[in-house]
Scaffold this motif. Structure first.
Motif, mmCIF file in Angstrom:
data_model
loop_
_atom_site.group_PDB
_atom_site.id
_atom_site.type_symbol
_atom_site.label_atom_id
_atom_site.label_comp_id
_atom_site.label_asym_id
_atom_site.label_seq_id
_atom_site.Cartn_x
_atom_site.Cartn_y
_atom_site.Cartn_z
ATOM 1 N N GLU A 17 51.953 87.888 35.377
ATOM 2 C CA GLU A 17 52.875 86.847 35.823
ATOM 3 C C GLU A 17 54.103 86.782 34.913
ATOM 4 O OE1 GLU A 17 52.817 85.002 38.559
ATOM 5 O OE2 GLU A 17 50.940 85.901 39.227
ATOM 6 N N SER A 49 42.062 85.532 33.255
ATOM 7 C CA SER A 49 43.233 84.664 33.182
ATOM 8 C C SER A 49 44.285 85.229 32.227
ATOM 9 C CB SER A 49 42.820 83.260 32.733
ATOM 10 O OG SER A 49 43.935 82.407 32.662
ATOM 11 N N ASP A 93 43.491 85.920 42.582
ATOM 12 C CA ASP A 93 43.034 84.563 42.319
ATOM 13 C C ASP A 93 41.916 84.181 43.281
ATOM 14 O OD1 ASP A 93 44.215 83.712 44.740
ATOM 15 O OD2 ASP A 93 46.070 83.149 43.730
ATOM 16 N N GLU A 150 50.195 78.092 38.081
ATOM 17 C CA GLU A 150 50.970 78.546 39.225
ATOM 18 C C GLU A 150 52.225 77.715 39.431
ATOM 19 O OE1 GLU A 150 47.696 78.639 39.195
ATOM 20 O OE2 GLU A 150 46.985 80.363 40.289
ATOM 21 N N ASN A 189 36.199 84.973 32.962
ATOM 22 C CA ASN A 189 37.329 84.202 33.470
ATOM 23 C C ASN A 189 38.444 84.090 32.435
ATOM 24 O OD1 ASN A 189 36.045 83.851 35.887
ATOM 25 N ND2 ASN A 189 35.882 81.623 35.747
ATOM 26 N N THR A 228 38.037 88.689 41.600
ATOM 27 C CA THR A 228 38.373 87.267 41.540
ATOM 28 C C THR A 228 37.660 86.652 40.348
ATOM 29 O OG1 THR A 228 36.494 86.632 42.916
ATOM 30 C CG2 THR A 228 38.562 87.124 44.053
ATOM 31 N N ARG A 238 46.002 88.138 33.966
ATOM 32 C CA ARG A 238 46.914 87.669 35.017
ATOM 33 C C ARG A 238 48.159 87.033 34.414
ATOM 34 N NH1 ARG A 238 45.177 83.985 39.120
ATOM 35 N NH2 ARG A 238 47.143 84.563 40.073
ATOM 36 N N TYR A 243 38.707 78.401 33.805
ATOM 37 C CA TYR A 243 39.505 79.590 34.085
ATOM 38 C C TYR A 243 40.803 79.638 33.293
ATOM 39 C CZ TYR A 243 42.212 83.152 36.442
ATOM 40 O OH TYR A 243 42.967 84.258 36.688
ATOM 41 N N HIS A 244 41.601 78.594 33.303
ATOM 42 C CA HIS A 244 42.940 78.634 32.725
ATOM 43 C C HIS A 244 42.890 78.689 31.206
ATOM 44 C CE1 HIS A 244 44.784 78.180 36.606
ATOM 45 N NE2 HIS A 244 43.894 77.248 36.877
ATOM 46 N N ASN A 273 48.803 73.102 36.126
ATOM 47 C CA ASN A 273 48.484 74.353 36.796
ATOM 48 C C ASN A 273 49.478 75.459 36.437
ATOM 49 O OD1 ASN A 273 47.729 76.334 38.545
ATOM 50 N ND2 ASN A 273 47.637 75.007 40.335
#
Length: 160
Positions: free
Chosen positions: A83, A76, A35, A148, A72, A46, A79, A53-54, A146
């Motif tokens: 996750e 994303s 990230d 995260e 991006n 990165t 990732r 990004y999201h 978010n």
């Protein structure tokens, strides 16, 4: 990370891992997706700063308008897959929820065993109720801000 007290910046921990005697090695031609808390350097990618990004920013038919936004979006998405896998592992194996008193070699063995068992379950089961439960949790959390922050806090025990 072992030997670190309190909070430390992601970049500082990575720099330490790269400079240790038995340092973290990234095979040539491969990359870790990291990230924006890290520095873009050899072996670590990165996202572009200052760009969307999201994944929820590309819903409702919106498309990237630049090569940086396209990168991006793909970063994303990749990732999110990673996750999701970690979320599923933590749902399946409670031992992964927190640190414990075992040494580093035992930690490595535990994580390896959990991944191998997870792969065996995926291979043998056509329907995995934990994946369905994770999908439900992710759908409930979609659009709540978010990515995260979308962690699984409680998993009810079952006999499955």
């Amino acid at each position: 990370m072992e030997g670190w007290e309190g909070l430390a910046a992601d970049g500082r921990i990575l720099r330490d891992a790269l400079n240790r005697r038995y340092s973290l090695k990234v095979p040539h031609g491969y990359y870790y997706l990291v990230d924006a808390g890290y520095t873009n350097c050899e072996g670590f990618l990165t996202p572009y700063r200052g760009q969307r990004y999201h994944l929820n920013e590309w819903r409702d038919g919106r498309h990237p308008v630049s090569p940086e936004e396209f990168f991006n979006m793909k970063h994303s998405a990749s990732r999110n897959v990673i996750e999701r896998f970690f979320g599923l592992l933590k749902m399946r194996w409670k031992i992964l929820w927190s640190t414990c008193c075992y040494g580093i070699d035992t930690h490595i063995d535990i994580i390896t065993a959990c991944c191998l068992l997870h792969n065996l379950i995926r291979k043998e089961m056509q329907y995995d109720p934990l994946e369905v439960a994770l999908n439900d949790v992710m759908e409930q959390n979609a659009g709540q801000g978010n990515d995260e922050e979308n962690y699984i806090d409680v998993i009810e025990p079952s006999n499955e």
